[in-house]
Motif scaffolding. Sequence first.
Motif, short mmCIF file in Angstrom:
data_model
loop_
_atom_site.label_atom_id
_atom_site.label_comp_id
_atom_site.label_asym_id
_atom_site.label_seq_id
_atom_site.Cartn_x
_atom_site.Cartn_y
_atom_site.Cartn_z
N ASP A 31 0.80 -1.23 0.00
CA ASP A 31 0.00 0.00 0.00
C ASP A 31 0.83 1.27 0.00
N THR A 32 2.12 1.18 -0.30
CA THR A 32 2.96 2.37 -0.38
C THR A 32 2.66 3.10 -1.68
N LEU A 33 2.42 4.41 -1.59
CA LEU A 33 2.17 5.21 -2.78
C LEU A 33 3.50 5.61 -3.39
N LEU A 34 3.79 5.10 -4.57
CA LEU A 34 5.07 5.37 -5.24
C LEU A 34 4.97 6.48 -6.26
N ILE A 35 3.89 6.50 -7.00
CA ILE A 35 3.74 7.49 -8.06
C ILE A 35 2.25 7.70 -8.30
N SER A 36 1.87 8.92 -8.58
CA SER A 36 0.47 9.21 -8.86
C SER A 36 0.42 10.12 -10.07
N ASP A 37 -0.74 10.21 -10.68
CA ASP A 37 -0.85 11.06 -11.86
C ASP A 37 -2.14 11.86 -11.82
N VAL A 38 -2.15 12.91 -12.60
CA VAL A 38 -3.34 13.74 -12.81
C VAL A 38 -3.45 13.97 -14.31
N PRO A 39 -4.63 14.37 -14.79
CA PRO A 39 -4.75 14.64 -16.23
C PRO A 39 -3.74 15.70 -16.67
N LEU A 40 -3.18 15.53 -17.87
CA LEU A 40 -2.31 16.56 -18.42
C LEU A 40 -3.06 17.87 -18.58
N ALA A 41 -4.33 17.78 -18.89
CA ALA A 41 -5.16 18.95 -19.07
C ALA A 41 -6.61 18.53 -18.90
N LEU A 101 -10.97 20.07 -19.12
CA LEU A 101 -11.91 21.11 -19.50
C LEU A 101 -13.04 21.16 -18.48
N PRO A 102 -13.14 22.25 -17.73
CA PRO A 102 -14.28 22.35 -16.80
C PRO A 102 -15.58 22.47 -17.57
N SER A 103 -16.63 21.85 -17.06
CA SER A 103 -17.92 21.89 -17.71
C SER A 103 -18.55 23.26 -17.57
N SER A 104 -19.15 23.74 -18.65
CA SER A 104 -19.83 25.03 -18.59
C SER A 104 -21.09 24.95 -17.74
N LYS A 105 -21.55 23.72 -17.47
CA LYS A 105 -22.75 23.53 -16.67
C LYS A 105 -22.42 23.09 -15.24
N GLN A 106 -21.15 23.25 -14.86
CA GLN A 106 -20.71 22.80 -13.55
C GLN A 106 -21.46 23.55 -12.44
N ARG A 107 -22.11 22.82 -11.56
CA ARG A 107 -22.84 23.46 -10.46
C ARG A 107 -22.14 23.27 -9.13
N LEU A 108 -21.18 22.37 -9.08
CA LEU A 108 -20.48 22.12 -7.83
C LEU A 108 -19.08 22.72 -7.89
N PRO A 109 -18.54 23.13 -6.75
CA PRO A 109 -17.21 23.75 -6.75
C PRO A 109 -16.12 22.74 -7.09
N THR A 110 -15.22 23.13 -7.98
CA THR A 110 -14.11 22.28 -8.37
C THR A 110 -12.82 23.08 -8.26
N CYS A 111 -11.72 22.37 -8.03
CA CYS A 111 -10.41 23.00 -7.93
C CYS A 111 -10.02 23.55 -9.30
N ALA A 112 -9.57 24.79 -9.33
CA ALA A 112 -9.19 25.41 -10.59
C ALA A 112 -7.91 24.82 -11.15
N GLY A 113 -7.12 24.14 -10.31
CA GLY A 113 -5.87 23.58 -10.77
C GLY A 113 -5.98 22.19 -11.35
N CYS A 114 -6.66 21.29 -10.62
CA CYS A 114 -6.69 19.89 -11.05
C CYS A 114 -8.08 19.38 -11.37
N GLY A 115 -9.13 20.17 -11.08
CA GLY A 115 -10.48 19.76 -11.42
C GLY A 115 -11.18 18.91 -10.38
N ALA A 116 -10.53 18.66 -9.26
CA ALA A 116 -11.13 17.81 -8.23
C ALA A 116 -12.33 18.51 -7.59
N CYS A 117 -13.35 17.72 -7.24
CA CYS A 117 -14.50 18.28 -6.53
C CYS A 117 -14.06 18.71 -5.13
#
Length: 235
Positions: A39-49, A51-67
Amino acid sequence: MPPGRQSQLSALTAAYPVTVRATRECGDGLFVTAACEADTLLISDVPLAWLPSSKQRLPTCAGCGACLGSAGALLARLAGDSAALALPHLDDAPATVAADDQSEHPSCGSECPRPQRPLALVHSSDELVLAAQLVARLAAEYGRATNGGTRRAARSIWQAPLEALAAPPWEEVCKAAGDAGDEVQLPQTSLDVVRRALAEAGCKHVDAVLDERLLSRAMGAVARNAIWVQVGHPL
């Protein structure tokens, strides 16, 4: 695996205790280079890029898109007047991020895997918007690679993320797709727009890396490698 691709992947994983090598039956694989606990975390990834949804109603991180916020906080926001409703208990642990972040560029905090301001780039081409984000990542890699080293030695380092992708010129992608009209000229006609958007977002070293050829290859990389998915919120 071709030697060139092997060297590119080696550059990408140099800072981690992992390596990429071919297997006999299952193609290329990711292997650890040292013993580690389960269970050791060695490497993780995020999308290279993304697109936030224009219909997004919930707050999301401006950097990575996470809720942002816990499941219960998000449900309360969707429900409106939560005091009048018997909401189910969904949170087994306290929220790890602030759900009431009302700033212009909300963030999931210091642990965000990609803390960067969103780009003020409004364009009809999703590939251009995504390519601009990829260029921002390459510029950041350039800054890290040139810190204390020569530009010549750093060139292969900051370009490694792009070289590891299938990244044909945008013109080649358009030809393969048929007659794209004005779309073929996007890297040329949009270069100044992308440069200005990156500068306004506070991206450093953009002028040192961004030219028509890089933007064209970044758009080609997005077109060839993008996985178009709908990322659901935690509810």
